[in-house]
Design a protein around this motif. Structure first.
Motif, short mmCIF file in Angstrom:
data_model
loop_
_atom_site.label_atom_id
_atom_site.label_comp_id
_atom_site.label_asym_id
_atom_site.label_seq_id
_atom_site.Cartn_x
_atom_site.Cartn_y
_atom_site.Cartn_z
N GLN A 229 0.83 -1.21 0.00
CA GLN A 229 0.00 0.00 0.00
C GLN A 229 0.87 1.26 0.00
O GLN A 229 0.56 2.22 -0.68
N TRP B 180 -3.96 -5.13 -6.22
CA TRP B 180 -4.99 -5.73 -7.06
C TRP B 180 -4.55 -7.08 -7.60
O TRP B 180 -5.38 -7.90 -8.00
N HIS C 209 -6.44 -5.82 -2.17
CA HIS C 209 -6.86 -4.43 -2.18
C HIS C 209 -8.26 -4.24 -1.59
O HIS C 209 -8.55 -3.22 -0.98
#
Length: 176
Positions: free
Chosen positions: A101, A109, A125
């Motif tokens: 992140q 993803w 995600h």
């Protein structure tokens, strides 16, 4: 290129790749650092990684979690490929989720959960910290819980009452 230049280049390559994990191949990059390729090796745990790792390829292994701090000693790490692993999306994946992140949000993803059931087949995600589990984290119990505040309010009312009573007694005239 002079012979000494070739020797220096060979020495630098040998030094850079000497800490390469046995299951992986390491190649020095032109921009400094190493490309550590561990794709498809059946790894169930992260190997010890060289400190100069810049690109780490862990695709198609048997990784289920990443220990907290696993990449903290890799300040040059810029590329991390971790797709196609049977990730168990619980507390054990919180570190990886936060690392991606912060540094490679688009990679979240590509990481899909294999288990547990509520998270299976979902990209990392889409999972919140709550969905990853509480991880044993608990809010500290406050010393000032509701009963403490109630006790303090009663004490303040009692002191105020005594002060008013004392003021009332001091202002009244004595009886003759």
């Amino acid at each position: 290129m002079p012979a000494w230049g070739v020797l220096v280049l060979l020495w630098a390559t040998a030094e850079a790749t000497k800490d390469c994990p046995a299951a992986c191949t390491c190649q020095p990059l032109e921009t400094m650092g190493l490309r550590v390729d561990c794709r498809g090796q059946g790894l169930a745990a992260l190997p010890a990684l060289p400190a100069h790792t810049r690109q780490l390829l862990l695709t198609n292994n048997s990784l289920r979690s990443v220990p907290p701090g696993a990449f903290d000693h890799l300040p040059q790490l810029q590329t991390l490929e971790v797709e196609q692993n049977p990730w168990h999306c619980d507390c054990g994946l919180t570190y990886l989720r936060l690392w991606l992140q912060d540094r490679m949000p688009e990679a979240l993803w590509l990481v899909h959960c294999a288990s547990p059931n509520p998270a299976a087949n979902r990209p990392l995600h889409n999972l919140t910290g709550f969905q990853l589990g509480n991880c044993g984290w608990q809010l500290q119990t406050s010393w000032a819980g509701p009963s403490t505040w109630w006790d303090m309010a009663l004490g303040a009312v009692a002191i105020l009452g005594l002060a008013l009573l004392a003021a009332l007694l001091c202002t009244t005239e004595p009886l003759d």
